[in-house]
Design a protein around this motif. Structure first.
Motif, short mmCIF file in Angstrom:
data_model
loop_
_atom_site.label_atom_id
_atom_site.label_comp_id
_atom_site.label_asym_id
_atom_site.label_seq_id
_atom_site.Cartn_x
_atom_site.Cartn_y
_atom_site.Cartn_z
N MET A 101 44.93 44.25 48.89
CA MET A 101 44.87 44.78 47.53
C MET A 101 46.03 45.72 47.28
O MET A 101 46.52 46.39 48.18
CB MET A 101 43.52 45.46 47.23
N GLY A 142 43.66 41.43 45.51
CA GLY A 142 42.88 42.09 44.47
C GLY A 142 43.66 43.22 43.82
O GLY A 142 44.51 43.85 44.45
N THR A 143 43.36 43.45 42.53
CA THR A 143 43.98 44.58 41.85
C THR A 143 43.02 45.13 40.78
O THR A 143 41.91 44.63 40.60
CB THR A 143 45.35 44.20 41.25
N ALA A 200 37.71 45.46 43.88
CA ALA A 200 38.79 45.02 44.78
C ALA A 200 38.57 45.59 46.18
O ALA A 200 38.78 44.89 47.18
CB ALA A 200 40.14 45.44 44.22
#
Ligand code: GLN
Length: 231
Positions: free
Chosen positions: A71, A13-14, A59
Protein backbone atom coordinates in the motif's frame (compact mmCIF):
# COMPACT_ATOMS: atom_id res chain seq x y z
CA UNK A 1 -0.67 1.92 -19.25
CA UNK A 2 0.83 -0.90 -21.27
CA UNK A 3 1.15 -4.24 -19.57
CA UNK A 4 4.04 -6.51 -20.44
CA UNK A 5 3.29 -10.17 -19.95
CA UNK A 6 6.73 -10.89 -18.55
CA UNK A 7 6.33 -8.29 -15.84
CA UNK A 8 4.71 -9.10 -12.57
CA UNK A 9 1.59 -7.20 -11.50
CA UNK A 10 1.18 -6.19 -7.87
CA UNK A 11 -2.08 -5.11 -6.29
CA UNK A 12 -1.53 -1.92 -4.35
CA UNK A 13 -4.07 -0.44 -1.97
CA UNK A 14 -4.48 3.29 -1.51
CA UNK A 15 -6.77 5.91 0.02
CA UNK A 16 -9.94 7.07 -1.75
CA UNK A 17 -9.11 10.74 -1.59
CA UNK A 18 -6.02 12.17 0.02
CA UNK A 19 -4.77 14.97 -2.21
CA UNK A 20 -2.06 15.80 -3.15
CA UNK A 21 -1.02 12.15 -2.60
CA UNK A 22 -3.92 10.27 -4.22
CA UNK A 23 -7.22 11.33 -5.73
CA UNK A 24 -9.30 10.66 -8.81
CA UNK A 25 -8.86 13.32 -11.49
CA UNK A 26 -11.59 14.50 -13.88
CA UNK A 27 -11.05 11.40 -16.03
CA UNK A 28 -11.46 9.16 -12.98
CA UNK A 29 -7.80 8.23 -13.08
CA UNK A 30 -5.91 8.01 -9.80
CA UNK A 31 -3.23 10.68 -9.71
CA UNK A 32 -1.18 12.46 -7.05
CA UNK A 33 2.33 12.29 -5.61
CA UNK A 34 1.96 8.68 -4.39
CA UNK A 35 0.39 7.50 -7.64
CA UNK A 36 2.98 9.17 -9.87
CA UNK A 37 5.88 7.99 -7.70
CA UNK A 38 4.57 4.44 -7.69
CA UNK A 39 4.08 4.41 -11.46
CA UNK A 40 7.54 5.91 -12.05
CA UNK A 41 9.12 3.35 -9.73
CA UNK A 42 7.19 0.49 -11.36
CA UNK A 43 8.38 1.62 -14.77
CA UNK A 44 11.95 1.96 -13.56
CA UNK A 45 11.91 -1.50 -11.96
CA UNK A 46 9.77 -3.16 -14.65
CA UNK A 47 6.73 -4.27 -12.74
CA UNK A 48 3.02 -3.47 -13.16
CA UNK A 49 0.66 -2.07 -10.56
CA UNK A 50 -3.05 -2.55 -10.15
CA UNK A 51 -4.15 0.36 -7.96
CA UNK A 52 -7.04 -0.27 -5.54
CA UNK A 53 -8.48 2.89 -3.99
CA UNK A 54 -9.93 1.19 -0.93
CA UNK A 55 -9.74 3.91 1.70
CA UNK A 56 -6.97 4.18 4.27
CA UNK A 57 -8.14 1.78 6.95
CA UNK A 58 -9.47 -0.75 4.43
CA UNK A 59 -6.09 -0.69 2.64
CA UNK A 60 -4.41 -1.49 5.96
CA UNK A 61 -6.79 -4.39 6.58
CA UNK A 62 -6.44 -5.70 3.07
CA UNK A 63 -2.66 -6.00 3.40
CA UNK A 64 -3.01 -7.81 6.68
CA UNK A 65 -5.50 -10.29 5.18
CA UNK A 66 -3.25 -10.82 2.16
CA UNK A 67 -5.69 -9.43 -0.43
CA UNK A 68 -3.24 -6.78 -1.61
CA UNK A 69 0.53 -6.90 -2.00
CA UNK A 70 1.38 -3.44 -0.76
CA UNK A 71 0.00 0.00 0.00
CA UNK A 72 0.92 3.60 -0.64
CA UNK A 73 -1.42 6.10 0.97
CA UNK A 74 0.50 8.90 2.66
CA UNK A 75 1.10 6.25 5.28
CA UNK A 76 3.10 7.29 8.31
CA UNK A 77 5.91 5.03 9.41
CA UNK A 78 5.15 4.46 13.11
CA UNK A 79 6.73 2.16 15.71
CA UNK A 80 3.35 0.42 16.24
CA UNK A 81 2.92 -0.30 12.53
CA UNK A 82 6.43 -1.71 12.27
CA UNK A 83 5.15 -4.68 14.27
CA UNK A 84 2.90 -5.74 11.36
CA UNK A 85 4.35 -3.94 8.30
CA UNK A 86 7.69 -3.61 6.58
CA UNK A 87 8.22 -0.09 5.24
CA UNK A 88 10.25 1.23 2.34
CA UNK A 89 12.77 3.99 2.79
CA UNK A 90 10.97 7.24 3.66
CA UNK A 91 9.77 9.33 0.71
CA UNK A 92 8.02 12.34 2.31
CA UNK A 93 7.96 14.27 5.63
CA UNK A 94 4.75 14.82 7.53
CA UNK A 95 3.25 15.55 10.94
CA UNK A 96 -0.20 15.97 12.48
CA UNK A 97 -1.91 19.37 12.73
CA UNK A 98 -5.20 20.53 14.18
CA UNK A 99 -7.54 22.40 11.86
CA UNK A 100 -10.61 24.40 12.80
CA UNK A 101 -13.27 26.47 11.11
CA UNK A 102 -13.32 30.26 11.31
CA UNK A 103 -16.93 30.00 12.34
CA UNK A 104 -16.42 28.26 15.69
CA UNK A 105 -13.67 30.48 17.10
CA UNK A 106 -11.56 27.54 18.33
CA UNK A 107 -7.85 28.28 17.92
CA UNK A 108 -6.13 26.02 20.45
CA UNK A 109 -6.19 22.61 22.08
CA UNK A 110 -7.22 24.26 25.36
CA UNK A 111 -10.55 25.28 23.85
CA UNK A 112 -11.60 21.72 23.01
CA UNK A 113 -12.99 20.86 26.46
CA UNK A 114 -16.40 19.17 26.16
CA UNK A 115 -16.30 19.44 22.35
CA UNK A 116 -16.27 16.89 19.54
CA UNK A 117 -13.19 16.42 17.38
CA UNK A 118 -13.28 14.68 13.98
CA UNK A 119 -10.67 12.06 13.12
CA UNK A 120 -10.14 9.51 10.36
CA UNK A 121 -10.30 5.82 11.29
CA UNK A 122 -6.99 4.06 11.73
CA UNK A 123 -4.78 7.06 11.02
CA UNK A 124 -1.83 8.61 12.81
CA UNK A 125 -4.01 11.72 13.31
CA UNK A 126 -6.66 9.67 15.08
CA UNK A 127 -4.02 8.02 17.23
CA UNK A 128 -2.60 11.42 18.18
CA UNK A 129 -6.05 12.79 19.03
CA UNK A 130 -6.79 9.76 21.18
CA UNK A 131 -3.50 10.20 23.02
CA UNK A 132 -4.47 13.72 24.16
CA UNK A 133 -8.26 13.52 24.41
CA UNK A 134 -8.33 12.93 28.18
CA UNK A 135 -5.90 15.74 28.83
CA UNK A 136 -7.94 18.26 26.82
CA UNK A 137 -11.36 16.79 27.61
CA UNK A 138 -12.72 16.31 24.09
CA UNK A 139 -14.51 13.38 22.42
CA UNK A 140 -13.50 11.97 19.04
CA UNK A 141 -15.90 11.16 16.21
CA UNK A 142 -14.55 8.98 13.41
CA UNK A 143 -14.82 9.18 9.61
CA UNK A 144 -13.54 6.86 6.91
CA UNK A 145 -12.25 9.58 4.63
CA UNK A 146 -10.74 13.02 4.92
CA UNK A 147 -13.48 14.91 3.04
CA UNK A 148 -16.20 13.81 5.43
CA UNK A 149 -13.97 14.68 8.36
CA UNK A 150 -13.40 18.22 7.04
CA UNK A 151 -17.11 18.59 6.34
CA UNK A 152 -17.99 17.77 9.95
CA UNK A 153 -15.84 20.68 11.12
CA UNK A 154 -17.13 23.04 8.45
CA UNK A 155 -20.77 22.38 9.37
CA UNK A 156 -19.90 22.98 13.03
CA UNK A 157 -20.62 19.51 14.40
CA UNK A 158 -16.97 19.01 15.36
CA UNK A 159 -14.83 21.82 16.74
CA UNK A 160 -11.67 20.60 15.02
CA UNK A 161 -10.02 17.77 13.12
CA UNK A 162 -6.55 16.28 13.09
CA UNK A 163 -4.94 15.79 9.71
CA UNK A 164 -1.49 15.42 8.13
CA UNK A 165 0.15 18.81 7.64
CA UNK A 166 0.93 18.59 3.89
CA UNK A 167 -2.59 17.31 3.16
CA UNK A 168 -4.33 19.98 5.25
CA UNK A 169 -2.19 22.72 3.73
CA UNK A 170 -3.00 21.51 0.24
CA UNK A 171 -6.75 21.30 0.95
CA UNK A 172 -6.77 24.86 2.31
CA UNK A 173 -4.83 26.08 -0.72
CA UNK A 174 -7.47 24.41 -2.90
CA UNK A 175 -10.28 26.23 -1.10
CA UNK A 176 -11.30 24.10 1.88
CA UNK A 177 -12.61 26.55 4.49
CA UNK A 178 -10.47 25.44 7.43
CA UNK A 179 -7.36 26.83 9.09
CA UNK A 180 -4.39 25.18 10.75
CA UNK A 181 -3.96 26.27 14.38
CA UNK A 182 -1.14 24.09 15.74
CA UNK A 183 2.45 23.24 14.87
CA UNK A 184 2.94 19.71 13.46
CA UNK A 185 3.06 17.01 16.18
CA UNK A 186 4.37 13.44 15.94
CA UNK A 187 6.57 14.39 13.01
CA UNK A 188 7.63 11.50 10.85
CA UNK A 189 7.79 10.22 7.32
CA UNK A 190 5.64 8.40 4.80
CA UNK A 191 6.60 4.97 3.52
CA UNK A 192 5.37 2.35 1.10
CA UNK A 193 4.30 -0.75 3.07
CA UNK A 194 3.99 -4.50 2.68
CA UNK A 195 2.86 -7.09 5.20
CA UNK A 196 5.69 -7.89 7.59
CA UNK A 197 7.86 -10.62 6.10
CA UNK A 198 5.89 -10.74 2.82
CA UNK A 199 6.56 -9.33 -0.67
CA UNK A 200 10.16 -8.51 0.15
CA UNK A 201 11.12 -8.43 -3.55
CA UNK A 202 8.49 -5.74 -4.10
CA UNK A 203 9.89 -3.70 -1.21
CA UNK A 204 13.39 -4.03 -2.63
CA UNK A 205 12.21 -2.90 -6.06
CA UNK A 206 10.39 0.06 -4.51
CA UNK A 207 13.54 1.17 -2.68
CA UNK A 208 15.73 0.70 -5.75
CA UNK A 209 13.29 2.59 -7.97
CA UNK A 210 12.89 5.37 -5.41
CA UNK A 211 16.66 5.85 -5.23
CA UNK A 212 16.84 5.94 -9.04
CA UNK A 213 14.07 8.50 -9.52
CA UNK A 214 15.55 10.68 -6.78
CA UNK A 215 18.88 10.62 -8.56
CA UNK A 216 17.36 11.33 -11.97
CA UNK A 217 15.31 14.30 -10.69
CA UNK A 218 11.99 12.64 -11.52
CA UNK A 219 11.02 12.43 -7.84
CA UNK A 220 11.41 16.20 -7.40
CA UNK A 221 9.57 16.86 -10.65
CA UNK A 222 6.58 14.84 -9.44
CA UNK A 223 6.50 16.54 -6.03
CA UNK A 224 6.79 19.99 -7.60
CA UNK A 225 4.04 19.24 -10.11
CA UNK A 226 1.54 18.78 -7.29
CA UNK A 227 2.84 21.17 -4.66
CA UNK A 228 3.30 24.12 -7.02
CA UNK A 229 -0.02 23.53 -8.76
CA UNK A 230 -2.51 26.37 -8.75
CA UNK A 231 -6.12 25.61 -7.99
N1 GLN B 1 -0.42 9.63 7.48
C1 GLN B 1 -1.58 9.19 8.16
C2 GLN B 1 -1.43 7.76 8.60
O1 GLN B 1 -0.57 7.08 8.15
C3 GLN B 1 -2.85 9.37 7.35
C4 GLN B 1 -2.88 8.58 6.08
C5 GLN B 1 -4.17 8.76 5.32
O2 GLN B 1 -5.16 9.27 5.84
N2 GLN B 1 -4.20 8.33 4.09
O3 GLN B 1 -2.16 7.29 9.41
Amino acid sequence: AKTHAAEKTYEIGTDVTFPPFEYANDNNKYVGIDMDLLRAIAKNQQFNVDIKPLGFNAAVQSIQSGQTDGMIAGMSVTPERKATFDFSNPYFDSGVVMATSDKNGVTSLNQLKGKKVAVKTGTAGAQYAQSIEKKYGFKTVTFDDSNNMYEDVMIGNSAACFEDNPVMQYAIKQGTKLKIVTKPANKGTYGFAVKKGQNQELLKKFNAGLANIKKSGEYQKIVNKYLNAKK
